[in-house]
Design an enzyme around this catalytic site. Structure first.
Site, PDB file in Angstrom:
ATOM      1  N   GLU B  74       0.811  -1.222   0.000  1.00 32.98           N
ATOM      2  CA  GLU B  74       0.000   0.000   0.000  1.00 32.98           C
ATOM      3  C   GLU B  74       0.843   1.271   0.000  1.00 32.98           C
ATOM      4  O   GLU B  74       0.512   2.249  -0.668  1.00 32.98           O
ATOM      5  CB  GLU B  74      -0.974  -0.007   1.174  1.00 32.98           C
ATOM      6  CG  GLU B  74      -2.103  -1.022   1.039  1.00 32.98           C
ATOM      7  CD  GLU B  74      -1.686  -2.460   1.312  1.00 32.98           C
ATOM      8  OE1 GLU B  74      -0.562  -2.661   1.832  1.00 32.98           O
ATOM      9  OE2 GLU B  74      -2.459  -3.384   1.029  1.00 32.98           O
ATOM     10  N   HIS B 143     -11.000  -5.842   7.912  1.00 32.46           N
ATOM     11  CA  HIS B 143     -11.782  -5.640   6.694  1.00 32.46           C
ATOM     12  C   HIS B 143     -12.999  -4.753   6.928  1.00 32.46           C
ATOM     13  O   HIS B 143     -13.833  -4.616   6.044  1.00 32.46           O
ATOM     14  CB  HIS B 143     -12.274  -6.990   6.135  1.00 32.46           C
ATOM     15  CG  HIS B 143     -11.186  -7.834   5.565  1.00 32.46           C
ATOM     16  ND1 HIS B 143     -10.221  -8.417   6.336  1.00 32.46           N
ATOM     17  CD2 HIS B 143     -10.902  -8.194   4.277  1.00 32.46           C
ATOM     18  CE1 HIS B 143      -9.398  -9.113   5.550  1.00 32.46           C
ATOM     19  NE2 HIS B 143      -9.781  -8.985   4.310  1.00 32.46           N
TER      20      HIS B 143
END
Lengths: 379, 337
Positions: B74, B143
């Protein structure tokens, strides 16, 4: 489950040389051919030019360190002793190429043509960055470690996709090589075949942490092979070797060969910044041994032996150096008027009501007879 | 540029309705068509079309020079996007899941948000970071986080979150066109929300909140996934004779004091609903701002109906964590009316 044999891919590289690549010995003599790593000695004229630029850079660096001790600058990370790597980084690039430097690479910026005062206004504390990156193809000096290496990869990738042959050179230190962003940058660059050169200046200490506590690999250049790119282990105090290897890496990138990792094995003579005490973490003997490997004295001897440098040249270099030192002193001894309201500028492209309100508040405070304003941030 | 005119490519379902995921995909498609500098990359956004299929078909139709899978990293995705934007591109990148963005925290807060400021406007970073966020889909750990406060707290970032397909399309188009970095938070529990839509659609400007339901007794301030919760609470409240106004904040940064202030002056009561933890959450900012500006029109303290101050729970327990319409009404009952 057994692993398939992976066929070699373009860009897959072999390990760097056992010994650092070197052309000029510390005593100024030409190193034996097997130390050249297969590279060619740069033209003497280029080495004369390197010498002049390194000398001017050193005088600048010592001047700025002195000004910092006098309190004119908030901080200054010196690159004294690392001039060969710093100036070679600047010289290896063409004008349209981009440099992505760290906070220590001031003299590389200077050599790229960025105005001394606008570089130093960062360290004086006037503004974070005071030069236009597009004017000199130099990205803002990055203080977070290794983050700018990813910016270099992105910039170079965009250039390739736009059909431009721009090469980006990202500068990192040995400490930065431990950061996750360094790994991600090496990996992205290799996977995307980005025209990037990573230059790690291994100057032996990350502030006070020695390299033996920083990495366990033989050299930092060894890492390249794991990313599928060439890696070169270079004597960072040899200007000829640094210029030859970096130029080759830049040409390799421009020709579509992808990234290269170059380790300059060197030493920081000064402290990390004016605020640390190097006597707590290293011996004077060690520093002296590195001063004997000085990049400028070494190159000077080499050029003198070839009658490419003499007293007249020495005078000319001194003159140029003193001229820059004097103009830097003048610039740093002046106290520019700063506009406090400018802190609200350049946060967003469009006006934002909340910032306009806060700006009006500060403006009113500044206009009042007894401003409720403190003495400023800690220095 | 002509594209396959399949139903999927037009973002429409067989019933003629558009899901939020499809509306977002269409916004990306139209932005790619309109501007050759727009590129899309991130983990699995290529042939797979993203784990939520928002980028479905884009790699096929625009090629891997415009839409491609990046290595799984990321910080690398945000960091390289910054370099690309410095060199004229307009990257739209994906963080896949909210908590997956944390490795990129430094790139986002130290560089993406600041580069314009530190270079005195010389470097513009027109980058959209798409973050599927918040819970309610039975996701396991990492998540389902609501990460909005980290970004909203950072000067230099614009933070938007749509709650319906029309806003999703219009706001994403606007975000991509903006010259500033945008954290674009997509409420993943609402990806399958449908609406009758003819795209392209132009919704209200993204920096304005919207009164999505008029009422006179209380203002419910919600955004992203909790707008639906607020509307449900309004429906239930109406059964009890309570007239509830629902304001969809849409933009978390900047904050639309005007629209929210006007609603509170009308109803004299306000409550904020979000999934994120309460402590130092976005609701604290909303309550403080509204109190500072509208104190004398408030008949009661501003309430916060939020997730608890615990790590986001496991899928079988998330229903106990998430704010519900019933909890909203129960909270309103604590006021003296």
């Amino acid at each position: 489950m057994s692993h398939d044999v992976v066929p070699p891919r373009p860009g897959t590289a072999t390990l760097p040389t056992e010994q650092p690549i070197r052309f000029i010995e510390p005593n100024g003599e030409l190193a034996p051919g097997d130390a050249h790593g297969g590279f060619a000695l740069p033209p003497i004229a280029d080495l004369v030019d390197m010498h002049r630029r390194m000398s001017v850079a050193r005088r600048f660096d010592t001047q700025v360190t002195a000004l910092t001790r006098q309190g004119r600058l908030a901080t200054y990370p010196s690159a004294l002793g690392q001039e060969a790597a710093e100036i070679a980084a600047s010289r290896a690039l063409l004008p349209g190429d981009w440099l992505f430097p760290t906070y220590r690479d001031t003299i590389a910026l200077l050599d790229r043509g960025v105005n001394a005062e606008s570089i130093l206004s960062f360290f004086r504390g006037d503004w974070h960055m005071a030069f236009d990156p597009y004017e000199h193809a130099v990205a803002p000096q990055s203080t977070p470690l290794a983050t700018q290496a990813l910016h270099a990869v992105g910039f170079a990738t965009a250039a390739t996709r736009r059909g431009e042959d721009t090469v980006c050179l990202a500068m990192l230190g040995d400490g930065a090589s431990s950061e996750g962003d360094a790994h991600e940058a090496f990996n992205f660059a290799s996977v995307w075949n980005a025209p990037v050169v990573f230059l790690i200046q291994n100057n032996q200490y990350a502030i006070s942490t020695p390299t033996r506590r920083q990495f366990a690999a033989r050299t930092l250049a060894d890492r390249a092979v794991g990313y599928g790119m060439p890696g070169h282990y270079v004597d960072g105090n040899d200007a000829a070797a640094m210029l030859a290897v970096l130029r080759d890496a830049v040409a390799h990138a421009r020709a579509g060969g992808g990234p290269t990792l170059v380790e300059a094995y060197t030493y920081r003579i000064e402290s990390h910044t004016n605020s640390d005490d190097p006597t707590r973490y290293r011996e004077d003997d060690e520093r002296r041994s590195w001063q004997e490997r000085d990049p400028i004295a070494r190159l000077e001897k080499f050029l003198e032996a070839r009658e490419a440098f003499g007293d007249e040249d020495r005078l000319r270099v001194q003159e140029e150096s003193e001229h820059l030192a004097a103009s830097t002193r003048d610039a740093m001894n002046a106290t520019p008027e700063l506009d406090p309201l400018e802190i609200f500028d350049h946060v967003y492209s469009a006006e934002r009501t909340s910032l306009l309100e806060q700006r009006a508040f500060l403006e009113a405070e500044l206009a009042s007879a007894e401003p409720a304003i403190g003495s400023g941030g800690a220095r | 540029m002509s594209t396959p005119s399949t139903r999927a490519a037009e973002g429409r379902t067989a019933s003629g309705q558009v899901t939020m995921a499809a509306a977002l995909g269409q916004a990306l498609r139209h932005s790619l068509e309109d501007d050759p500098n727009v590129v899309i990359f991130g983990e699995d956004v290529g042939p797979l079309g993203g784990v939520f299929r928002v980028t479905d078909g884009l790699a096929r139709d625009f090629g891997d020079q415009r839409v491609w899978d990046s290595p799984l990293a990321e910080a690398g995705i945000v960091g390289t996007a910054i370099g690309m934007a410095m060199n004229g591109m307009r990257p739209v990148i994906e963080m896949q899941f909210d908590a997956f963005s944390y490795p990129a925290f430094e790139q986002i807060t130290s560089h993406l948000a600041k580069q314009r400021n530190r270079t005195r406007g010389a470097v513009r970073l027109p980058i959209v970071v798409r973050v599927p966020y918040a819970g309610g889909i039975g996701g396991v750990e990492h998540h389902s986080d609501s990460s909005e406060v980290y970004w909203a707290h950072t000067p230099g970032l614009t933070v938007m979150t749509p709650s319906n397909p029309a806003d999703a399309y219009s706001m994403l188009r606007e975000a991509i066109a903006l010259d500033d970095p945008v954290m674009f938070l997509e409420p993943k529990s609402r990806y399958w929300t449908k609406a009758d839509l003819d795209l392209p659609v132009q919704a209200a400007p993204s920096n304005r909140a919207a009164v999505v339901r008029e009422g006179t007794d209380v203002t419910l301030l919600a955004y992203g996934p909790t707008v639906a919760t607020a509307i449900e609470a309004a429906d239930l409240g109406a059964d009890e004779g309570l007239s509830v106004e629902v304001v969809d904040l849409r933009s978390l940064s900047p904050f639309d004091d005007e629209t929210i202030g006007a609603s509170v002056r009308k109803t004299n009561r306000a409550a904020v609903i979000h999934e994120a933890h309460q402590f130092c959450g976005y609701g604290a900012e909303v309550a403080a701002r509204v109190t500072e500006r509208e104190f004398f029109s408030l008949a009661a303290p501003i309430l916060r109906i939020t997730g608890f101050d615990v790590p986001y729970p496991s899928p079988k327990l998330e229903r106990y964590y998430l704010p519900t319409a019933e909890r909203v009404l129960a909270a309103l009952d604590t006021w003296e009316w």
